[in-house]
Motif scaffolding. Structure first.
Motif, short mmCIF file in Angstrom:
data_model
loop_
_atom_site.label_atom_id
_atom_site.label_comp_id
_atom_site.label_asym_id
_atom_site.label_seq_id
_atom_site.Cartn_x
_atom_site.Cartn_y
_atom_site.Cartn_z
N UNK A 1 0.81 -1.23 0.00
CA UNK A 1 0.00 0.00 0.00
C UNK A 1 0.84 1.27 0.00
N UNK A 2 2.14 1.15 0.33
CA UNK A 2 3.02 2.32 0.37
C UNK A 2 3.83 2.49 -0.90
N UNK A 3 3.69 1.58 -1.83
CA UNK A 3 4.49 1.66 -3.04
C UNK A 3 3.99 2.79 -3.93
N UNK A 4 4.94 3.61 -4.38
CA UNK A 4 4.61 4.71 -5.28
C UNK A 4 5.66 4.75 -6.39
N UNK A 5 5.21 4.65 -7.61
CA UNK A 5 6.12 4.69 -8.76
C UNK A 5 6.17 6.11 -9.31
N UNK A 6 7.32 6.76 -9.13
CA UNK A 6 7.54 8.10 -9.66
C UNK A 6 8.48 7.98 -10.85
N UNK A 7 7.99 8.08 -12.07
CA UNK A 7 8.83 7.88 -13.25
C UNK A 7 9.92 8.93 -13.42
N UNK A 8 9.85 10.02 -12.67
CA UNK A 8 10.88 11.06 -12.78
C UNK A 8 11.99 10.87 -11.75
N UNK A 9 11.85 9.89 -10.87
CA UNK A 9 12.83 9.69 -9.81
C UNK A 9 13.99 8.83 -10.29
N UNK A 10 15.21 9.11 -9.84
CA UNK A 10 16.35 8.25 -10.19
C UNK A 10 16.12 6.82 -9.71
N UNK A 11 16.39 5.87 -10.57
CA UNK A 11 16.24 4.47 -10.18
C UNK A 11 14.82 4.01 -10.01
N UNK A 12 13.86 4.72 -10.61
CA UNK A 12 12.46 4.31 -10.49
C UNK A 12 12.28 2.88 -10.95
N UNK A 13 11.65 2.06 -10.14
CA UNK A 13 11.41 0.64 -10.43
C UNK A 13 12.73 -0.06 -10.80
N UNK A 14 13.78 0.28 -10.06
CA UNK A 14 15.12 -0.32 -10.24
C UNK A 14 15.69 -0.09 -11.63
N UNK A 15 15.26 0.99 -12.29
CA UNK A 15 15.73 1.27 -13.65
C UNK A 15 17.11 1.91 -13.63
N UNK A 16 17.74 1.91 -14.80
CA UNK A 16 19.05 2.53 -14.97
C UNK A 16 18.89 3.93 -15.55
N UNK A 17 19.88 4.78 -15.29
CA UNK A 17 19.78 6.13 -15.83
C UNK A 17 21.05 6.93 -15.67
N UNK A 18 21.07 8.08 -16.32
CA UNK A 18 22.17 9.03 -16.20
C UNK A 18 21.58 10.43 -16.05
N UNK A 19 22.43 11.40 -15.70
CA UNK A 19 21.94 12.75 -15.49
C UNK A 19 20.91 12.79 -14.37
N UNK A 20 19.74 13.36 -14.62
CA UNK A 20 18.71 13.43 -13.56
C UNK A 20 18.16 12.08 -13.13
N UNK A 21 18.39 11.04 -13.92
CA UNK A 21 17.90 9.70 -13.57
C UNK A 21 19.01 8.81 -13.00
N UNK A 22 20.19 9.36 -12.81
CA UNK A 22 21.28 8.64 -12.13
C UNK A 22 21.10 8.76 -10.63
N UNK A 23 21.28 7.68 -9.87
CA UNK A 23 21.14 7.76 -8.42
C UNK A 23 22.03 8.84 -7.80
N UNK A 24 23.22 9.04 -8.36
CA UNK A 24 24.13 10.06 -7.84
C UNK A 24 24.23 11.29 -8.70
#
Length: 239
Positions: A110-133
């Motif tokens: 019930x606490x799960x929230x998927x924010x597609x703009x967040x770094x690492x959303x749904x354990x995804x990979x990313x760079x820039x604003x979607x990089x964890x660091x």
């Protein structure tokens, strides 16, 4: 033909296990109970999925579970060209099945929230604003290419002959653990296009828009690593 079918099935199952165990740990256990297993735990989870998957299924399909590995082994002269596409399709299918399973599992929280703009959303990979660091595209490219190249060097080295076969799953799993310890803060660690695709399709448009990098960079790194190992192996006197 029959053997190829079993190999493809093994790659589906193995990649399913990798994504379920690795990405599932990141989604469900990384921050569970206010603490969770953290970066070290997630890194170990990815390593353990490869260790156990390769030990169980390696004698059937070779235990690739990763399009970059299959393409790299082909470049390194260890894998037939005709088998590359069936393996890649099987790996993507297995990953997507695991992504679908995880997506339905986390919906029960019930606490799960998927924010597609967040770094690492749904354990995804990313760079820039979607990089964890917040790491740049350049940092992500360098990281994914180098780490995948080293991964192929380890794989080709420990599978060089049958005498080393018994330690191969342990060495490969250990290498993947180390890779995650280094690169989770940078890209959330791909080195595997099937793993990246498996979660990007559920993470949203941000992850999908950057997915190209997590196909191109790991494949480039795998080919570089495989060719380097092949060059060294050809020019090293055998004992």
């Amino acid at each position: 033909m029959k053997k190829t079918c079993y190999c493809v099935l093994a790659e589906v199952i193995g990649t399913f296990w990798l994504v379920l165990g690795g990405c599932g740990s990141a989604l469900i256990a990384a921050h569970a109970g206010g603490g969770g297993i953290g970066l070290l735990g997630v890194s170990l989870a990815f390593g353990l999925t490869v260790l156990t998957g390769a030990a169980a299924l390696g004698h059937i399909s070779g235990g690739h579970f990763n399009p970059a590995v299959s393409i790299g082994l082909w470049a390194g002269g260890r894998f037939g060209a005709a088998r590359v596409l069936p393996y890649v399709l099987a790996q993507v299918a297995g990953g997507l099945l695991a992504g679908f399973a995880l997506f339905n599992i986390v919906q029960g929280d019930p606490w799960f929230l998927l924010d597609p703009t967040a770094p690492g959303a749904f354990a995804s990979n990313g760079f820039g604003p979607l990089s964890p660091g917040g790491y740049s595209l350049t940092s992500a490219v360098i990281t994914e290419v180098i780490l995948t190249a080293m991964f192929l060097i380890v794989i080709m080295g420990v599978t060089r002959n049958r005498a080393k076969g018994s330690i191969a799953p342990l060495a490969i799993g250990g290498a993947l653990t180390l890779i995650h310890l280094i690169s989770i803060p940078i890209t959330n660690t791909s080195v595997n296009p099937a793993r990246s695709t498996a979660v990007a399709v559920f993470a949203g448009p941000g992850a999908m828009s950057q997915l190209w990098l997590f196909w191109l960079a790991p494949i480039a790194g795998a080919v570089i690593g495989a060719l380097l190992y092949r060059l060294m192996d050809r020019n090293t006197p055998q004992a």
